[in-house]
Motif scaffolding. Sequence first.
Motif, PDB file in Angstrom:
ATOM      1  N   ARG A   1       0.822  -1.213   0.000  1.00  0.00           N
ATOM      2  CA  ARG A   1       0.000   0.000   0.000  1.00  0.00           C
ATOM      3  C   ARG A   1       0.855   1.261   0.000  1.00  0.00           C
ATOM      4  O   ARG A   1       0.489   2.279  -0.601  1.00  0.00           O
ATOM      5  CB  ARG A   1      -0.927  -0.022   1.211  1.00  0.00           C
ATOM      6  N   ASN A   2       1.996   1.198   0.657  1.00  0.00           N
ATOM      7  CA  ASN A   2       2.872   2.368   0.751  1.00  0.00           C
ATOM      8  C   ASN A   2       3.983   2.375  -0.290  1.00  0.00           C
ATOM      9  O   ASN A   2       4.787   3.318  -0.336  1.00  0.00           O
ATOM     10  CB  ASN A   2       3.476   2.452   2.149  1.00  0.00           C
ATOM     11  N   GLY A   3       4.035   1.340  -1.107  1.00  0.00           N
ATOM     12  CA  GLY A   3       5.020   1.297  -2.168  1.00  0.00           C
ATOM     13  C   GLY A   3       6.447   1.191  -1.684  1.00  0.00           C
ATOM     14  O   GLY A   3       7.361   1.789  -2.275  1.00  0.00           O
ATOM     15  N   VAL A   4       6.663   0.441  -0.591  1.00  0.00           N
ATOM     16  CA  VAL A   4       8.016   0.238  -0.075  1.00  0.00           C
ATOM     17  C   VAL A   4       8.259  -1.252   0.142  1.00  0.00           C
ATOM     18  O   VAL A   4       7.318  -2.030   0.351  1.00  0.00           O
ATOM     19  CB  VAL A   4       8.245   0.989   1.258  1.00  0.00           C
ATOM     20  N   ILE A   5       9.507  -1.636   0.064  1.00  0.00           N
ATOM     21  CA  ILE A   5       9.885  -3.026   0.343  1.00  0.00           C
ATOM     22  C   ILE A   5       9.927  -3.230   1.848  1.00  0.00           C
ATOM     23  O   ILE A   5      10.592  -2.483   2.571  1.00  0.00           O
ATOM     24  CB  ILE A   5      11.256  -3.350  -0.260  1.00  0.00           C
ATOM     25  N   VAL A   6       9.203  -4.221   2.327  1.00  0.00           N
ATOM     26  CA  VAL A   6       9.249  -4.596   3.739  1.00  0.00           C
ATOM     27  C   VAL A   6       9.562  -6.086   3.813  1.00  0.00           C
ATOM     28  O   VAL A   6       8.750  -6.914   3.422  1.00  0.00           O
ATOM     29  CB  VAL A   6       7.931  -4.304   4.475  1.00  0.00           C
ATOM     30  N   SER A   7      10.751  -6.404   4.272  1.00  0.00           N
ATOM     31  CA  SER A   7      11.130  -7.796   4.479  1.00  0.00           C
ATOM     32  C   SER A   7      10.829  -8.182   5.926  1.00  0.00           C
ATOM     33  O   SER A   7      11.043  -7.389   6.843  1.00  0.00           O
ATOM     34  CB  SER A   7      12.624  -7.980   4.201  1.00  0.00           C
ATOM     35  N   VAL A   8      10.328  -9.390   6.121  1.00  0.00           N
ATOM     36  CA  VAL A   8      10.003  -9.848   7.469  1.00  0.00           C
ATOM     37  C   VAL A   8      10.860 -11.057   7.824  1.00  0.00           C
ATOM     38  O   VAL A   8      10.875 -12.056   7.105  1.00  0.00           O
ATOM     39  CB  VAL A   8       8.516 -10.215   7.617  1.00  0.00           C
ATOM     40  N   ILE A   9      11.580 -10.937   8.932  1.00  0.00           N
ATOM     41  CA  ILE A   9      12.211 -12.085   9.560  1.00  0.00           C
ATOM     42  C   ILE A   9      11.608 -12.176  10.954  1.00  0.00           C
ATOM     43  O   ILE A   9      11.043 -11.202  11.455  1.00  0.00           O
ATOM     44  CB  ILE A   9      13.744 -11.939   9.629  1.00  0.00           C
ATOM     45  N   ALA A  10      11.684 -13.346  11.571  1.00  0.00           N
ATOM     46  CA  ALA A  10      10.964 -13.477  12.841  1.00  0.00           C
ATOM     47  C   ALA A  10      11.529 -14.584  13.702  1.00  0.00           C
ATOM     48  O   ALA A  10      11.979 -15.617  13.205  1.00  0.00           O
ATOM     49  CB  ALA A  10       9.472 -13.748  12.574  1.00  0.00           C
ATOM     50  N   HIS A  11      11.469 -14.336  15.023  1.00  0.00           N
ATOM     51  CA  HIS A  11      11.572 -15.405  16.003  1.00  0.00           C
ATOM     52  C   HIS A  11      10.159 -15.978  16.098  1.00  0.00           C
ATOM     53  O   HIS A  11       9.380 -15.659  17.001  1.00  0.00           O
ATOM     54  CB  HIS A  11      12.043 -14.856  17.346  1.00  0.00           C
ATOM     55  N   ALA A  12       9.835 -16.805  15.130  1.00  0.00           N
ATOM     56  CA  ALA A  12       8.438 -17.161  14.901  1.00  0.00           C
ATOM     57  C   ALA A  12       7.824 -17.939  16.055  1.00  0.00           C
ATOM     58  O   ALA A  12       6.621 -17.829  16.320  1.00  0.00           O
ATOM     59  CB  ALA A  12       8.328 -17.979  13.612  1.00  0.00           C
ATOM     60  N   GLY A  13       8.628 -18.707  16.751  1.00  0.00           N
ATOM     61  CA  GLY A  13       8.096 -19.541  17.817  1.00  0.00           C
ATOM     62  C   GLY A  13       7.520 -18.762  18.969  1.00  0.00           C
ATOM     63  O   GLY A  13       6.689 -19.284  19.726  1.00  0.00           O
ATOM     64  N   ASP A  14       7.930 -17.488  19.153  1.00  0.00           N
ATOM     65  CA  ASP A  14       7.337 -16.675  20.209  1.00  0.00           C
ATOM     66  C   ASP A  14       6.613 -15.450  19.656  1.00  0.00           C
ATOM     67  O   ASP A  14       6.285 -14.521  20.385  1.00  0.00           O
ATOM     68  CB  ASP A  14       8.362 -16.267  21.270  1.00  0.00           C
ATOM     69  N   GLY A  15       6.376 -15.435  18.334  1.00  0.00           N
ATOM     70  CA  GLY A  15       5.566 -14.383  17.737  1.00  0.00           C
ATOM     71  C   GLY A  15       6.238 -13.046  17.561  1.00  0.00           C
ATOM     72  O   GLY A  15       5.579 -12.047  17.284  1.00  0.00           O
ATOM     73  N   ASN A  16       7.569 -12.996  17.677  1.00  0.00           N
ATOM     74  CA  ASN A  16       8.320 -11.740  17.615  1.00  0.00           C
ATOM     75  C   ASN A  16       8.877 -11.549  16.204  1.00  0.00           C
ATOM     76  O   ASN A  16       9.756 -12.297  15.767  1.00  0.00           O
ATOM     77  CB  ASN A  16       9.441 -11.775  18.639  1.00  0.00           C
ATOM     78  N   THR A  17       8.342 -10.557  15.474  1.00  0.00           N
ATOM     79  CA  THR A  17       8.779 -10.325  14.100  1.00  0.00           C
ATOM     80  C   THR A  17       9.689  -9.098  14.026  1.00  0.00           C
ATOM     81  O   THR A  17       9.610  -8.193  14.850  1.00  0.00           O
ATOM     82  CB  THR A  17       7.589 -10.093  13.159  1.00  0.00           C
ATOM     83  N   HIS A  18      10.529  -9.091  12.987  1.00  0.00           N
ATOM     84  CA  HIS A  18      11.391  -7.948  12.700  1.00  0.00           C
ATOM     85  C   HIS A  18      11.149  -7.490  11.265  1.00  0.00           C
ATOM     86  O   HIS A  18      11.877  -7.895  10.347  1.00  0.00           O
ATOM     87  CB  HIS A  18      12.856  -8.310  12.902  1.00  0.00           C
ATOM     88  N   PRO A  19      10.123  -6.675  11.038  1.00  0.00           N
ATOM     89  CA  PRO A  19       9.934  -6.096   9.706  1.00  0.00           C
ATOM     90  C   PRO A  19      11.064  -5.120   9.390  1.00  0.00           C
ATOM     91  O   PRO A  19      11.403  -4.262  10.207  1.00  0.00           O
ATOM     92  CB  PRO A  19       8.584  -5.371   9.818  1.00  0.00           C
TER      93      PRO A  19
END
Length: 453
Positions: free
Chosen positions: A357-375
């Motif tokens: 929607r904002n026309g920017v690249i957002v990559s997501v990595i995450a400590h997925a097992g505890d729900g903590n994401t790093h966009p």
Amino acid sequence: MEPLAALEAALPPGTVLTDPDLISSYRQDWARDPDAGTPLAVVRPSTTDEVATTVKWAAAHHVPIVPRGAGSGLSGGATAVDGGIVLSTERMREIRVDPITRTAVVQPGLLNAEVKRAVAEHGLWYPPDPSSFEMCSIGGNAATNAGGLCCVKYGVTSDYVLGMEVVLADGRVVRLGGPRLKDSAGLSLTKLFVGSEGTLGVITELTLRLVPAQLPQATVVASFDSLTAATDAITAISSTMRPAMLEFMDGVAINAVEDEMRMGLDRTAVALLVARSDAPGEFAEREAVLMRELCEKHGATEAFHTADPEDGEAFTAARRFAIPAVERRGSLLLEDVGVPVPKLGELISGIASIGERNGVIVSVIAHAGDGNTHPLIVHDPTDPDNTARAHRAFGEIMDLAIALGGTITGEHGVGRLKKAWLPDQVGDDVIDLTRRIKNALDPDGILNPGAML
């Protein structure tokens, strides 16, 4: 005698830096806050007494102090302020390990990796492991309540801090807690200072709880062609067992890492999971097989597991390298939002929509097992329109996390970059309570002003 000259005279030679070129390198942490001020000086003490001397001088002259660890913070928590002091703990590097009580007494300037290596010589392990463990300081970890890859099973920094020595805003030195696994005497003040981001006192020593060395691990790697399939697999694994690690990388991160590491990652994958089990003996293999099967059941295009430590560490290293790899594609606005694991799919898909929607690249990595994401929001700081859209996406991502019952920071801290969203998450009454605690411990407001509140 000029006030700063009096401080220089009270401390060992070389402790106070006033050279403008040297000071410049201490103005920002890794968040690169564009509003960073120019400090009066940088003070690099080696002992608690030297910290106390500095704080007493600052209190007497109403000079603000910004405590700083290794400068690897991602929320602007160590951003310098005009006319203040940056108090760097980089020279405070002593450690004593007691294998009998399984504790280590450490000064805050040691890096997380250095603490791990020192305790490993005694067959022990300090579990909290931020991706930046080789460059972040243990004092900074305590100040932000840092987490890391293995927190899904082993917890965060606060779970391992048994005690500390703190210099208060008036220069008094207090000792909280100690090498005791159980201690219910008085208020839990130790926990209050962990995660306080240098706003309540300067931590000069930590007593850390250690555990036996981690057992050999089995690693699972799975690729997916949709975000929904990947997050469904995460939920299935999390509801079935507690892995030692459960990490997520999206397609942008996969390709950025592959550009640098050339390890044969599937460039067509939309998501990659890296999971580990350190269960005793043959149970690690069993858990790895089960995690692989759950990934396959939920649509993995490829999944395998290995007990080879070098192979497993290679994939873990790839996940740790994701942030610097993505950063090579442009400047980053780094987020740290988290939600309950069942909401992880909504968060990740929502972040993707915000980026589009904002026309920017957002990559997501995450400590997925505890729900903590790093966009990771990629932007061009020389393009005002692109930068404005990136900042808009930054705010929308935090709004989304709050709406999903999550948090604006799982482990990096509020700092200066996220404090505008803190009231939306915790509410006015909690903000009032936080201010009252801050005012009680730092009535003149000299400790890290502008951070958190």
